[in-house]
Design an enzyme around this catalytic site. Structure first.
Site, PDB file in Angstrom:
ATOM      1  N   LYS A  57       0.436  -8.482  -7.517  1.00  0.00           N
ATOM      2  CA  LYS A  57      -0.261  -7.602  -8.470  1.00  0.00           C
ATOM      3  C   LYS A  57       0.422  -6.235  -8.512  1.00  0.00           C
ATOM      4  CE  LYS A  57      -3.572  -6.383  -4.836  1.00  0.00           C
ATOM      5  NZ  LYS A  57      -4.863  -6.774  -4.236  1.00  0.00           N
ATOM      6  N   ARG A 158     -17.493  -5.988  -3.170  1.00  0.00           N
ATOM      7  CA  ARG A 158     -16.700  -5.817  -4.387  1.00  0.00           C
ATOM      8  C   ARG A 158     -17.018  -7.043  -5.230  1.00  0.00           C
ATOM      9  NH1 ARG A 158     -10.297  -4.451  -3.866  1.00  0.00           N
ATOM     10  NH2 ARG A 158     -10.167  -6.709  -3.625  1.00  0.00           N
ATOM     11  N   TYR A 287       9.523  26.490  -8.390  1.00  0.00           N
ATOM     12  CA  TYR A 287       8.345  27.095  -9.024  1.00  0.00           C
ATOM     13  C   TYR A 287       7.472  27.820  -8.003  1.00  0.00           C
ATOM     14  CZ  TYR A 287       9.323  24.278 -13.169  1.00  0.00           C
ATOM     15  OH  TYR A 287       9.903  23.712 -14.269  1.00  0.00           O
ATOM     16  N   MET A 335       8.990  18.157 -11.555  1.00  0.00           N
ATOM     17  CA  MET A 335       8.739  16.884 -12.236  1.00  0.00           C
ATOM     18  C   MET A 335       9.911  15.908 -12.091  1.00  0.00           C
ATOM     19  SD  MET A 335       7.673  16.201 -16.209  1.00  0.00           S
ATOM     20  CE  MET A 335       6.139  17.102 -16.193  1.00  0.00           C
TER      21      MET A 335
HETATM   22  C1  LIG Z   1      -4.632  -7.263  -2.938  1.00  0.00           C
HETATM   23  C2  LIG Z   1      -5.337  -8.420  -2.362  1.00  0.00           C
HETATM   24  C3  LIG Z   1      -4.796  -9.149  -1.311  1.00  0.00           C
HETATM   25  C4  LIG Z   1      -3.535  -8.734  -0.574  1.00  0.00           C
HETATM   26  O1  LIG Z   1      -3.836  -7.678   0.323  1.00  0.00           O
HETATM   27  P1  LIG Z   1      -2.769  -7.141   1.388  1.00  0.00           P
HETATM   28  O2  LIG Z   1      -3.569  -6.296   2.303  1.00  0.00           O
HETATM   29  O3  LIG Z   1      -1.755  -6.333   0.629  1.00  0.00           O
HETATM   30  O4  LIG Z   1      -2.177  -8.318   2.051  1.00  0.00           O
HETATM   31  C5  LIG Z   1      -5.454 -10.309  -0.908  1.00  0.00           C
HETATM   32  N1  LIG Z   1      -6.595 -10.706  -1.501  1.00  0.00           N
HETATM   33  C6  LIG Z   1      -7.168 -10.010  -2.513  1.00  0.00           C
HETATM   34  C7  LIG Z   1      -8.439 -10.487  -3.113  1.00  0.00           C
HETATM   35  C8  LIG Z   1      -6.563  -8.834  -2.969  1.00  0.00           C
HETATM   36  O5  LIG Z   1      -7.144  -8.145  -3.953  1.00  0.00           O
END
Ligand SMILES: *Cc1c(COP(=O)(O)O)cnc(C)c1O
Length: 395
Positions: A57, A158, A287, A335
């Site tokens: 992701k 969650r 800056y 920047m």
């Molecule tokens: C992002 C995520 C992971 C991976 O987590 P890491 O700590 O980076 O290994 C696994 N399961 C779910 C549901 C996630 O959202």
């Protein structure tokens, strides 16, 4: 000093710019060898019946999703995890055929259509969402049922249905047309903590939910619970798939897990010196003149700044590597550029490579070092590099 130790080889993917890498002012270097190595190290930790899902992701935690996906699959990962439908589509358009689980919640009919079309696998978090899916799929002729993954909330608060209502939820989904339960899973809130109490309670709740589901005569085809930390911490949490993000990229989720397996950081952040000059004592730098030269100094300007993802809050706090040595950054990070005090190496030339994250000689600066300085976590550092920086693959 314009040469480079590694020979870059370009993966033929969209995120690795194929124009001359050596003309870049700044870039993110992705070590595909380290990526494969990490996958193989993780696989050694798993029993032969447990599969590895590489979580890619957020553009593979900033590493470039398509290139990472191809490399980890070749190294032995069998699943990919993404957060959103567009992330899944990007992988399919990049030619990836492996099963892709969407970890985020999906509710809109448009996204459900896209899932069916691109053969992505959604997470179902609630009975309501399951009904939307089934009803939407009724309106399209998608042939075989869509594999769905049931998410239980065992304590993360969650996504997911409360573990105490798991068996009713699973029963509902298994009764709906067009859906096929591919797995049941949950996510841990404290797996990176040295205190396993909460994690063990989540594990117990997961087990309890699965027992109740089985008591209703439904056999879950596949179970998964572990993220990177849980994968490294305890093989009792591995089940049928482990969902590993951070560790695939070569970082440890916690200090106490560093003695588990050896991992190699995949990402390095590099930039070039664009100008070198001498400034007199009393001269203000950048800056706000937050830095005033206490003596005559040799200063190097580097072509990378906060718009590339170098946190401005690291101004005056960070060090970088050049010619295998550490030098301090001075003045406010701007920047597109930042300044270094190179008085200790006065013959630094324009064009020389500066390593902001990564290693040179015996020296090493990690995303974790930055995270510690900023009071955040290495996950956030990795995801912070902007797309102005080309991702350059090296072997
Ligand atoms: C992002 C995520 C992971 C991976 O987590 P890491 O700590 O980076 O290994 C696994 N399961 C779910 C549901 C996630 O959202």
């Amino acid at each position: 000093m314009l040469s480079h130790k590694q020979t870059p080889s370009f993966a033929d993917s969209q995120e690795c710019d194929t124009y001359a890498w050596f003309s870049q002012r700044a870039w993110v270097e992705i070590d595909l060898g380290a990526l494969s190595y990490n996958v193989k190290q993780l696989l050694k930790l798993l029993s032969p019946s447990t599969q590895l899902m590489a979580v890619v992701k957020a553009d593979a935690y900033g590493h470039g999703a398509v290139t990472v996906a191809k490399t980890v699959l070749e190294a032995g990962a069998s699943w990919l995890g993404v957060a959103t439908v567009p992330e899944g589509i990007q992988l399919r358009e990049g030619g990836i055929k492996a099963p892709i689980l969407i970890l985020g919640a999906i509710n809109s009919p448009e996204q459900i259509h896209a899932i069916a079309h691109w053969k992505l696998q959604p997470t179902l978090c609630s009975p309501k969402q399951a009904l939307v899916f089934s009803n939407t799929l009724e309106t399209i002729n998608c042939g075989s049922p869509v594999p769905v993954h049931i998410k239980l909330d065992t304590g993360m608060s969650r996504l997911g249905t409360n573990w105490q209502e798991a068996s009713e939820f699973v029963q509902l989904v298994s009764s709906l047309p067009h859906l096929a339960i591919a797995s049941i899973y949950s996510h841990l809130a404290t797996a990176d903590s040295a205190d396993p109490t909460v994690m063990e309670e989540q594990h117990r709740r997961f087990e309890e939910a699965i027992a109740k589901i089985k008591a209703k005569g439904i056999t879950p085809p596949c179970l998964h619970l572990a993220n990177s930390a849980a994968t490294l911490a305890d093989s009792a949490l591995h089940y049928d798939i482990v969902r590993v993000g951070l560790a695939v990229y070569g970082l440890y989720p916690a200090t106490h897990l560093q003695n588990t397996i050896k991992l190699r950081p995949v990402l390095q952040l590099k930039a070039r010196v664009t100008q070198v000059k001498t400034i007199g004592a009393g001269t203000g730098v950048s800056y706000g003149h937050q830095f005033i030269a206490p003596r005559e100094m040799r200063l190097a300007v580097v072509g990378i700044g906060y718009a590339d993802g170098v946190p401005r809050q690291l101004s005056h706090k960070m060090e970088v590597l050049i010619r295998d040595r550490r030098v301090p950054q001075i003045g406010t990070i701007t920047m597109d550029q930042l300044m270094l005090d190179v008085s200790s190496i006065p013959d630094i030339q324009e064009g020389e490579i500066v390593t902001l994250l990564g290693e040179q000689g015996e020296e090493h600066i990690s995303a974790e070092d930055w995270a510690n300085q900023l009071g955040t976590i290495s996950w956030e550092i990795l995801c912070g590099f902007k797309h102005r920086l080309p991702r350059v693959a090296v072997m």
